[in-house]
Structures are given as structure tokens and as C-alpha cells.
Design a protein around this motif. Sequence first.
Motif, short mmCIF file in Angstrom:
data_model
loop_
_atom_site.label_atom_id
_atom_site.label_comp_id
_atom_site.label_asym_id
_atom_site.label_seq_id
_atom_site.Cartn_x
_atom_site.Cartn_y
_atom_site.Cartn_z
N GLY A 48 50.46 -31.87 6.27
CA GLY A 48 52.08 -32.38 5.92
C GLY A 48 51.66 -33.84 7.43
O GLY A 48 50.43 -34.06 8.22
N SER A 49 53.16 -34.78 7.13
CA SER A 49 53.13 -35.56 8.40
C SER A 49 53.04 -35.58 9.86
O SER A 49 54.10 -34.45 10.17
N GLY A 50 52.80 -35.76 10.76
CA GLY A 50 52.26 -35.02 12.59
C GLY A 50 51.68 -35.77 13.09
O GLY A 50 50.83 -36.68 12.27
N LEU A 72 51.01 -39.65 6.84
CA LEU A 72 50.77 -40.34 7.96
C LEU A 72 51.95 -39.77 8.90
O LEU A 72 53.45 -39.83 8.27
N LYS A 73 51.64 -39.92 9.36
CA LYS A 73 52.75 -39.68 11.00
C LYS A 73 54.37 -40.56 10.68
O LYS A 73 53.86 -42.08 10.47
N THR A 74 55.46 -39.98 10.88
CA THR A 74 57.02 -40.53 10.61
C THR A 74 56.72 -41.81 11.35
O THR A 74 56.46 -42.16 13.17
N VAL A 75 56.52 -42.99 10.93
CA VAL A 75 57.35 -44.30 11.62
C VAL A 75 58.39 -44.85 11.51
O VAL A 75 59.28 -44.33 10.57
N VAL A 225 61.37 -37.36 -0.48
CA VAL A 225 62.37 -37.09 0.40
C VAL A 225 61.40 -35.87 1.41
O VAL A 225 61.93 -34.85 0.52
N LYS A 226 61.49 -35.51 2.06
CA LYS A 226 61.20 -34.18 3.23
C LYS A 226 62.69 -34.08 3.10
O LYS A 226 63.36 -34.16 4.36
N LEU A 227 63.45 -33.33 3.39
CA LEU A 227 64.39 -32.90 3.43
C LEU A 227 64.08 -31.74 5.03
O LEU A 227 63.58 -30.60 4.66
N GLY A 299 55.97 -25.15 5.18
CA GLY A 299 55.71 -24.54 5.94
C GLY A 299 55.36 -23.01 5.76
O GLY A 299 55.44 -23.10 5.08
N ASN A 300 55.04 -22.47 7.10
CA ASN A 300 54.20 -21.90 7.55
C ASN A 300 53.10 -20.80 6.00
O ASN A 300 52.65 -20.37 5.90
N ILE A 301 52.79 -22.17 5.30
CA ILE A 301 51.71 -22.30 4.47
C ILE A 301 50.27 -21.75 5.78
O ILE A 301 49.41 -22.54 5.85
N HIS A 321 50.51 -28.53 8.62
CA HIS A 321 50.21 -28.80 10.03
C HIS A 321 49.72 -27.90 10.29
O HIS A 321 49.18 -27.99 11.46
N THR A 322 50.82 -26.26 10.85
CA THR A 322 50.41 -26.42 11.78
C THR A 322 48.85 -24.95 11.34
O THR A 322 48.20 -24.91 12.03
N PHE A 323 49.27 -25.12 10.34
CA PHE A 323 47.56 -24.33 10.24
C PHE A 323 45.98 -24.77 10.26
O PHE A 323 45.15 -24.28 10.72
#
Length: 387
Positions: A48-50, A72-75, A225-227, A299-301, A321-323
Motif C-alpha cells: 500500500g501507499s506510504g 507509491l506514496k501519495t503526492v 479510489v482508495k476509500l 487493512g490488517n492483512i 503496509h503494517t505487515f
Amino acid sequence: MRDRLERDFQRFQREWPRAFPDHVRDTYRIDLTARCLGETIPHPIGKGSGQLSLNPAQLEDDAAAGLAFTVLKTVIAQDETGGRSMAAWAIHETRMKLERRPAADGRPGWSVTWKGRGWDRSLEQYLALVRAGREFTRAGTLLVVPSVKYHLPRLDEPFRDAEYRYTTERLAGAWGEPPLLLEQDFSPTLAGDSLAQDRAQILRWLREAPGRIRAAAPLPVRIAVKLMNARFDDGFQVAMMDATTADTLVCFNRLFDAERKVAYGGWDLSARNLRVLDRWTSATPGLRPGSEPGLCGTGNICSGRMILEYARRGCESVQLHTFFQLPLSEYPAARGARTQRALHALVFHPRDGLIAGLLELETQGKLGRQGGLLRFLDIAAHAHCPG
Ligand SMILES: Cc1cc2nc3c(=O)[nH]c(=O)nc-3n(C[C@H](O)[C@H](O)[C@H](O)COP(=O)(O)O)c2cc1C
């Protein structure tokens, strides 16, 4: 199969096969092929972006490990004079803290606490990163997708088309051959902002913003679209999914802790996301994979089993991202870059990995073989079948 999986799990802790989807197909007759923004990818796991997609070195590691895609990170969008209506999202902050965050039901999970927001360098520097990403994509080693936060007006205001136009044109220039793929971010900090306290205003963004991007793009464009997880009930979350005119929906960015004023993840995030996806898929029977909108889970994968939870609700790929940020001691593999260690656990863990989960679905009679193959994408295909 189980013995083989145990052996592969042990062996790949030491020597990681970058082309692991081929190995999985040959050994287990499992086809991990997945889909992201209409592109076919060798397996469903992306980043995920970050903060983990800020520079070419990170992309290099992801490509070497065999990750399927990286956002990529959100611009933050700007017009030709450098004006950015969403400039408040371009703040600089480097410190991240990995925390144990217990869910409402007490389950201990991981969450990254961070006060920063979007890309904090220039658009030119971002375009250089997009160009570097395109090299990996052309070489067939990693699909790299840019992410943008565009202007979002109040109900009585017009969209600032100059920001949509300038930023999309510049991205298209760095991208090259069509179609341009991009993700539009609606972030958790936006969910916590006064801008996002009006439901009609949010629904208008989702209905109209993809059209603004398409009109601004000099090339054909596919939009994810990332809601955000808006601070309303599950029903509104479904209404947001129904309102958007994007090609793919990324479901859903992190929750917002209004007290601490930070975004967070963990089990509360996956519980909410899976609950909403359940509601949406059961409300849209007959929708077929490959038809629009495609779904990508986030989300929490933190296991292959969790990937399958999202897939069972229609997701054709996932972004984590977190993992990819856990302490090294949390991964079973004792060597390799984080992306590689994470993939090893997600795919080959003998109990909680993707292969183990797919074989279990077969044993339970929930997933059949087609032409001798168990196919990951068949799971999302079943999501919209009544019953
Ligand atoms: C430190 C951090 C920074 C993030 N920055 C962005 C961002 O700039 N744009 C975006 O769309 N998502 C961003 N995210 C969200 C992640 O891409 C991901 O969708 C979310 O964290 C849920 O996945 P996870 O539970 O695996 O972390 C960020 C997440 C973290 C933890």
C-alpha cells in the motif's frame, strides 16, 4: 502436500525463490494469478501507499523479493503555479512508531502511529520516482502505481480543475504508454477533517472526482479510489462504494482515532472492512470478476488466511503496509529483506499461509479445481454468487 509445504517453508527461509508463483503452480497445482487495476499480476500481494514506497531503493527490494505491485506514496496535486489546495496534507514527519494496539474485543494487533501525511518533496522529485517505477514495470518485475490526493471541494464550491489537469498531465508524461494507472487517496486524516463531516459532500467527491481525472488525462486512464473509513456507519461505507465511478475500489484505508488524532489499524480495521465488504457483495449479486469495479483489499492483512478473507468478499488483490514494518523477530525467516520475509510468511506458512488456506478450502469442498488447478481468482468470483 502438507509435508511438502512444511519442507518448502523451512527451505525458503534460507533460499527465497523470487519466481515463487511458478513454484506454487508446479508443486501444488495452485494458480495465484490475481488482478490489480485491470492488470494481471502473478499473485495478489502488493504494498500500500506510504512510507515504504518513497524511493527507488525500496522499489528495488520489492522487485527483488517478487512483490506483485507497489503503490507509491501519495503526492498532493498542484496547479501550474505550484498552488495546492490540499497543502495541509504535505507535511513533513519522519518518526513512525510501531505499537501493539488491542482491538475492541481485546485481540492484540499491530498498528503504526505516525503524524505525517502525504509526499513532502517536490512534484519533480515525485515524477522521477514514477519514472524509476516505470522501469521496473517495463522489465516485468514490479507493477508500480502512483497515488494522488486531489482537491476536494465543499458542496457549494467547484473542483479546482487546474490542479487535476496539471498534476495528471505531468504524471502521464512521466508514465509513458497508456493506460495511465493511478490511485486516488481519501485518507484517514481526511476522514477526521471538518471537510468530511458532510455525507452529501463526500458522495459528490466519489461521483465526480474520477470523471475530473479522466477529463484531465491526456491518455486513457484507469483509476483506483482508495476509500477512507468515514466516521459514519457501515451503511454509509456501502453508499460510498456505490457512489464512486472509479475502475477499482481499494477497501478501506485506516480508522481515525479522534481523541489521539491519529490513524490506526489492527483487528478493528479488518473487522470493519470485512463487515462492510460482506454487505456490499451480498447487495450486488451476479457481479463478475473482471467487471467493474474491481476490488483490492487493505487493512490488517498479516497472514495468508486474512488475504483469503478479503478474497472471499470479492478482492482480487490486496495491499499491505503494517505487515512490512514488523520487528524482524516477528517473521519466521531469519534472513532477507523485510518484503521477502513477509512474503515467505504470507504464502508458505504451513498453518496460516495462502497455500495452506487454499488447500483447506479445497478439502472443505469450498473451492474446486479447474483444469487441475486451484485458482486464487475463483474465490473472488464466488463472492457475488447468491448464497
Ligand atoms: C505510516 C503510514 C503511512 C501511510 N501513508 C499512506 C499514504 O500516503 N497514502 C495512502 O493511500 N495510504 C497510506 N497509508 C495506508 C496504507 O497504505 C494501508 O492501506 C493501511 O495502513 C492499511 O493497511 P495495513 O493494515 O496493512 O497497514 C499509510 C499507512 C501507514 C501505516
